[in-house]
Design an enzyme around this catalytic site. Structure first.
Site, PDB file in Angstrom:
ATOM      1  N   CYS A 151       0.814  -1.255   0.124  1.00 38.17           N
ATOM      2  CA  CYS A 151       0.103   0.033   0.032  1.00 38.17           C
ATOM      3  C   CYS A 151       1.036   1.037  -0.176  1.00 38.17           C
ATOM      4  CB  CYS A 151      -0.969   0.054   1.068  1.00 38.17           C
ATOM      5  SG  CYS A 151      -0.252   0.424   2.875  1.00 38.17           S
TER       6      CYS A 151
ATOM      7  N   ARG B 233      -3.040  -0.399   5.425  1.00 31.75           N
ATOM      8  CA  ARG B 233      -3.800  -1.633   4.507  1.00 31.75           C
ATOM      9  C   ARG B 233      -2.773  -2.720   4.267  1.00 31.75           C
ATOM     10  NH1 ARG B 233      -5.210   3.199   1.457  1.00 31.75           N
ATOM     11  NH2 ARG B 233      -3.025   2.933   0.952  1.00 31.75           N
TER      12      ARG B 233
END
Length: 91
Positions: free
Chosen positions: A8, A14
């Site tokens: 990410c 994430r």
């Protein structure tokens, strides 16, 4: 050996969350010896920063250990992506 790399933007939310959850599940299934699991950033913006508090809170809520301490400079991945804006620009 199956290699998994979660990516990410800053490696603080994430990808960190994904790496932690996937690693937890793999260990739970007794398959740790079959995988190499890691995460990385596509930018250098967050290098040295801890995981986002929302990520830490969600992992804690689910009882999943947080794997990543800080976003690491050695895990920076250069990714070239054509964004919709670039694709729509007139040549």
């Amino acid at each position: 050996m199956i290699k998994i790399l979660f990516i990410c933007h800053g490696n603080i939310c994430r990808s960190t969350l994904s790496e932690s959850v996937f690693t937890y599940k793999v260990k739970e299934l007794g398959l740790s010896d079959k995988f190499v699991i890691d995460s990385a950033a596509t930018s250098t913006e967050e290098i040295g920063n801890p995981p986002h508090r929302g990520t830490v809170n969600k992992l804690r809520e689910k009882g999943i250990p947080k794997l990543r301490g800080n976003s690491r400079g050695d895990q920076y991945v250069k990714v070239i992506v054509d964004t919709p804006k670039k694709l729509n620009e007139k040549q």
